[in-house]
Design a protein around this motif. Structure first.
Motif, mmCIF file in Angstrom:
data_model
loop_
_atom_site.group_PDB
_atom_site.id
_atom_site.type_symbol
_atom_site.label_atom_id
_atom_site.label_comp_id
_atom_site.label_asym_id
_atom_site.label_seq_id
_atom_site.Cartn_x
_atom_site.Cartn_y
_atom_site.Cartn_z
ATOM 1 N N UNK A 33 -5.302 106.954 -18.953
ATOM 2 C CA UNK A 33 -3.948 106.412 -19.140
ATOM 3 C C UNK A 33 -3.232 106.965 -20.366
ATOM 4 N N UNK A 34 -3.942 107.258 -21.449
ATOM 5 C CA UNK A 34 -3.280 107.783 -22.639
ATOM 6 C C UNK A 34 -2.752 109.191 -22.426
ATOM 7 N N UNK A 254 -7.975 111.507 -24.303
ATOM 8 C CA UNK A 254 -7.893 112.940 -24.525
ATOM 9 C C UNK A 254 -8.657 113.755 -23.508
ATOM 10 N N UNK A 255 -9.478 113.082 -22.683
ATOM 11 C CA UNK A 255 -10.260 113.749 -21.637
ATOM 12 C C UNK A 255 -11.023 114.951 -22.167
ATOM 13 N N UNK A 256 -11.797 114.767 -23.257
ATOM 14 C CA UNK A 256 -12.541 115.908 -23.808
ATOM 15 C C UNK A 256 -13.666 116.354 -22.887
ATOM 16 N N UNK A 273 -15.506 118.740 -32.012
ATOM 17 C CA UNK A 273 -16.271 118.271 -30.851
ATOM 18 C C UNK A 273 -15.397 118.043 -29.630
ATOM 19 N N UNK A 274 -14.080 117.917 -29.839
ATOM 20 C CA UNK A 274 -13.174 117.626 -28.729
ATOM 21 C C UNK A 274 -12.148 118.741 -28.524
ATOM 22 N N UNK A 275 -12.500 119.941 -28.948
ATOM 23 C CA UNK A 275 -11.572 121.070 -28.801
ATOM 24 C C UNK A 275 -11.211 121.313 -27.343
ATOM 25 N N UNK A 276 -12.201 121.217 -26.460
ATOM 26 C CA UNK A 276 -11.970 121.513 -25.046
ATOM 27 C C UNK A 276 -11.678 120.215 -24.305
#
Length: 316
Positions: A33-34, A254-256, A273-276
């Motif tokens: 949702x975000x 953010x759907x990492x 850790x959430x670059x992709x």
């Protein structure tokens, strides 16, 4: 969804995955949702990433992390048993429970299964470190570098130090982001040793590294004993424990994506850790196409590494 999908009049889409055509239900349902990302986009991601991801899932029992109403909503749950409604072509693996009985774990051997499970609102795939045929002999070892906050510089430093230690015992780890806060170091094993041996080695290695850098690293399981030190987590190396699979989405805003890396990429100051993320699917697919694990180190035996580690521990 891709041009190969077909929209129906009932809020469904038909997609081709491998040799099968599957129905995606409620593709417009927002699961992040975000970020406004829908089930259709999640399914599309897994359909496209399947050639890179399925080899890391094949022949391994899975634990599935599901968010039927989307990230941050209830229910949110972990599922070990394959659903009774799953089609017959979804493989099941009856695995013994330590307390007795069995669990029929789903196994993902092909793109169709990956797409089917994504349609069940499986966002994250957690895999065993051993295979169906050799459940008590892991062929993977995983170290999880878990910082107390979002200090990725500390994670980068710990990864390099752990790599140096493992090189001393002639092990060469692979590297991946977790899509959460840290990194995983993944060591390929020859599968000869049992979980007890592998787990003991993992614990001893983590403790030695923490002893070398006690102000920065810790193996304390209790959070209130860690302070601001990074936690070297070796606890995943046990029967029926799991680790997030390469290329899996995470159930986080953010759907990492948990993405394999080269060690050279660790030098990138922009990496974390959430670059992709599914917010940038082209970036994820470009990383996959670069084949960061294209030349993995050959599987190694843990017994010889344990002997070398013991010599290091005795020498101080």
């Amino acid at each position: 969804m891709s041009a190969e999908s077909a929209q129906s009049a009932a809020g469904e889409e038909r997609v081709r995955a491998g040799r099968r055509t599957l129905t995606v239900h409620r593709p417009d349902k927002v699961l992040y949702p975000d970020d406004g990302l829908t089930k259709g986009e999640v399914v599309g991601y897994y359909r496209e990433i399947a050639p890179h991801m399925v080899p890391h899932l094949r022949d391994r029992p899975l634990m599935l992390e599901r968010d039927p109403e989307g990230v941050g909503e209830q229910p949110h749950f972990m599922q070990k048993n394959a659903g009774s409604h799953y089609p017959e072509w979804v493989r099941r693996a009856p695995m013994s429970k330590e307390g007795g009985g069995t669990v029929d774990h789903p196994v993902c051997d092909d793109a169709a299964t990956l797409v089917y499970l994504a349609d069940q609102a499986v966002l994250t795939f957690h895999r065993w470190l051993s295979t169906v045929g050799h459940p008590h002999h892991p062929d993977l070892l995983v170290f999880d570098l878990d910082p107390p906050g979002d200090d990725f510089a500390a994670v980068r430093e710990a990864a390099l130090r752990f790599r140096e230690l493992l090189a001393e015992v002639e092990l060469d780890p692979l590297l991946m982001t977790t899509g959460s806060r840290g990194l995983h170091l993944v060591v390929r094993l020859d599968g000869r040793a049992g979980y007890d041996t592998v787990r003991a080695f993992a614990q001893d290695a983590a403790e030695l590294l923490a002893a070398r850098h006690p102000d920065r690293l810790t193996t304390a399981v209790r959070k209130d004993r860690r302070g601001d030190r990074l936690f070297l987590d070796s606890g995943r190396n046990a029967y029926a424990q799991t680790a997030v699979a390469p290329w899996s989405l995470r159930s986080r805003p953010g759907a990492p994506v948990a993405a394999p890396l080269t060690w050279e990429q660790l030098d990138d100051p922009e990496l974390d850790a959430r670059t992709f993320s599914l917010r940038d699917p082209d970036g994820v697919h470009a990383q996959a196409a670069s084949r960061p694990w294209a030349r993995p180190p050959r599987p190694r035996g843990i017994t010889a590494a344990a002997r070398r580690l013991e010599k290091l521990r005795r020498s101080g």
